[in-house]
Design an enzyme around this catalytic site. Structure first.
Site, PDB file in Angstrom:
ATOM      1  N   PRO A   2       3.762 -10.070  -1.978  1.00 27.62           N
ATOM      2  CA  PRO A   2       4.916 -10.877  -2.377  1.00 27.62           C
ATOM      3  C   PRO A   2       6.004 -10.025  -3.013  1.00 27.62           C
ATOM      4  O   PRO A   2       5.728  -9.059  -3.707  1.00 27.62           O
ATOM      5  CB  PRO A   2       4.323 -11.866  -3.381  1.00 27.62           C
ATOM      6  CG  PRO A   2       3.116 -11.171  -3.928  1.00 27.62           C
ATOM      7  CD  PRO A   2       2.573 -10.377  -2.783  1.00 27.62           C
ATOM      8  N   GLU A   3       7.243 -10.385  -2.745  1.00 25.94           N
ATOM      9  CA  GLU A   3       8.386  -9.697  -3.325  1.00 25.94           C
ATOM     10  C   GLU A   3       9.030 -10.592  -4.379  1.00 25.94           C
ATOM     11  O   GLU A   3       8.519 -11.673  -4.691  1.00 25.94           O
ATOM     12  CB  GLU A   3       9.367  -9.312  -2.218  1.00 25.94           C
ATOM     13  CG  GLU A   3       8.737  -8.385  -1.171  1.00 25.94           C
ATOM     14  CD  GLU A   3       9.714  -7.925  -0.105  1.00 25.94           C
ATOM     15  OE1 GLU A   3      10.937  -7.957  -0.359  1.00 25.94           O
ATOM     16  OE2 GLU A   3       9.264  -7.538   0.988  1.00 25.94           O
ATOM     17  N   HIS A 100     -13.773 -17.585  -4.296  1.00 25.66           N
ATOM     18  CA  HIS A 100     -12.908 -16.502  -4.774  1.00 25.66           C
ATOM     19  C   HIS A 100     -12.101 -16.907  -6.008  1.00 25.66           C
ATOM     20  O   HIS A 100     -11.066 -16.317  -6.285  1.00 25.66           O
ATOM     21  CB  HIS A 100     -11.966 -16.062  -3.656  1.00 25.66           C
ATOM     22  CG  HIS A 100     -12.680 -15.571  -2.435  1.00 25.66           C
ATOM     23  ND1 HIS A 100     -13.324 -14.357  -2.379  1.00 25.66           N
ATOM     24  CD2 HIS A 100     -12.883 -16.172  -1.232  1.00 25.66           C
ATOM     25  CE1 HIS A 100     -13.866 -14.206  -1.177  1.00 25.66           C
ATOM     26  NE2 HIS A 100     -13.615 -15.290  -0.468  1.00 25.66           N
ATOM     27  N   ARG A 123      -9.134 -10.874  -1.532  1.00 25.95           N
ATOM     28  CA  ARG A 123      -9.226  -9.427  -1.316  1.00 25.95           C
ATOM     29  C   ARG A 123      -9.208  -8.632  -2.622  1.00 25.95           C
ATOM     30  O   ARG A 123      -9.422  -7.425  -2.606  1.00 25.95           O
ATOM     31  CB  ARG A 123      -8.089  -8.969  -0.390  1.00 25.95           C
ATOM     32  CG  ARG A 123      -8.152  -9.619   0.989  1.00 25.95           C
ATOM     33  CD  ARG A 123      -7.140  -9.050   1.946  1.00 25.95           C
ATOM     34  NE  ARG A 123      -7.446  -7.674   2.299  1.00 25.95           N
ATOM     35  CZ  ARG A 123      -6.716  -6.938   3.149  1.00 25.95           C
ATOM     36  NH1 ARG A 123      -5.637  -7.471   3.711  1.00 25.95           N
ATOM     37  NH2 ARG A 123      -7.048  -5.697   3.416  1.00 25.95           N
ATOM     38  N   ARG A 164      21.268  12.126  -4.052  1.00 21.11           N
ATOM     39  CA  ARG A 164      19.943  11.851  -3.479  1.00 21.11           C
ATOM     40  C   ARG A 164      19.984  11.950  -1.958  1.00 21.11           C
ATOM     41  O   ARG A 164      20.830  11.329  -1.300  1.00 21.11           O
ATOM     42  CB  ARG A 164      19.442  10.465  -3.894  1.00 21.11           C
ATOM     43  CG  ARG A 164      19.130  10.343  -5.372  1.00 21.11           C
ATOM     44  CD  ARG A 164      18.624   8.951  -5.693  1.00 21.11           C
ATOM     45  NE  ARG A 164      17.341   8.672  -5.067  1.00 21.11           N
ATOM     46  CZ  ARG A 164      16.171   8.719  -5.699  1.00 21.11           C
ATOM     47  NH1 ARG A 164      16.125   9.066  -6.979  1.00 21.11           N
ATOM     48  NH2 ARG A 164      15.058   8.427  -5.080  1.00 21.11           N
TER      49      ARG A 164
END
Length: 301
Positions: A2-3, A100, A123, A164
């Site tokens: 997720p972001e 889980h 997981r 950069r």
């Protein structure tokens, strides 16, 4: 993984039910997730009240009475769900049989009554940590500004990008430069700003250190794509849901992400979306209307 928009969607779903709730009991059904649960977590939480649910970058932050903070990262399959509250759907869905549920908070809220908050993670790539002082957290130390904050603007990025040689996409994924951006939304923002993801970050900065026009565009497009994604409830790619079980819908608005081989959506552009690998991640872009830093946007004169 997720972001920012997905984590923010979860935060907004959890906050109305958790803020003001007292943690009556904590049950840990295993010793670890990605990392071991902090020693004494159960004792530290029981009897305290959740005062706020916040977010920093991709971390959920549960603030407690007395100043303590629980930090949670959802990893690839972590989810929160309520039971005994009528909102039984998880914040993320993963098609794996039960068994889980690794952490359960039994809560009492002055308005919502007694219910449970359950953390599940098939997981176990997520993790939970606890700090009496959130400033002590190594996960939060050194993070760049939030991309929707006033501290994030083109002059700031120019100072971090100057000199950069790393590709602009890699620079935007550096959490020390800007916190919370991930692969999906960086691809989408670069497309909207019509900047090639392979362009050196430093090329977006003028010789006098000021941001070039494309960098100004990029900052605006980062903000826009994040706001739109949050409003849509995030992106449901395989396993994401909001706190009440509702799906996120921003994936229906993807312009380039996961659209390899499809026509570019920029009006008048004949390009076809390509996919390359950068730093082990898929990058999607249009090779025609996304330009080097010095190039003009297609709608420029």
């Amino acid at each position: 993984m997720p972001e920012l928009p997905e984590v923010e969607t979860v935060r907004r779903g959890l906050a109305p039910y958790l803020a003001g709730a007292r943690i009556a009991a904590v049950t840990l059904n295993r010793a670890d997730l990605r990392f071991a649960f902090p020693p004494g977590l159960k004792t530290a939480l029981e009897g305290r009240t959740v005062t706020d649910v916040g977010r920093r970058a991709k971390y959920l932050l549960f603030s407690l009475s007395g100043g303590g903070t629980v930090l949670s990262h959802l990893g690839m399959t972590g989810s929160y769900r309520f039971t005994r509250l009528g909102l039984a759907e998880p914040t993320r869905y993963h098609p794996v049989p039960g068994g889980h549920d690794h952490m359960v908070w039994s809560l009492v809220h002055p308005q919502h009554g007694a219910f449970d908050l359950v953390y599940a993670d098939p997981r176990r790539f997520g993790f939970v940590d606890y700090f009496e002082d959130a400033a002590q957290s190594p996960y939060l130390a050194g993070l760049g500004p939030e991309p929707l904050s006033n501290a994030f603007d083109a002059p700031y990025l120019a100072t971090r990008f100057a000199g950069r040689k790393a590709p602009v996409k890699a620079a935007l994924l550096d959490q020390r430069i800007v916190a919370g951006l991930g692969n999906i939304y960086v691809c989408e923002a670069l497309y909207r700003a019509h900047i090639l993801p392979t362009v050196a970050a430093g090329d977006l900065v003028a010789a006098d250190g000021r941001p070039r026009g494309p960098l100004e565009d990029l900052v605006a497009d980062i903000r826009t794509v994040l706001v739109e994604a949050i409003a849509a409830g995030g992106s449901t790619l395989k396993d994401f849901r909001a706190a009440d079980g509702e799906l996120g819908y921003f994936q229906h608005s993807f312009s380039v992400y996961d659209r390899e081989g499809e026509p570019c959506l920029t009006p008048g552009c004949a390009g076809v979306v390509r996919r390359i690998i950068q730093s082990g991640r898929s990058t999607f872009y249009c090779p025609v209307c996304q330009k080097p830093a010095a190039g003009k946007r297609p709608d420029s004169s």
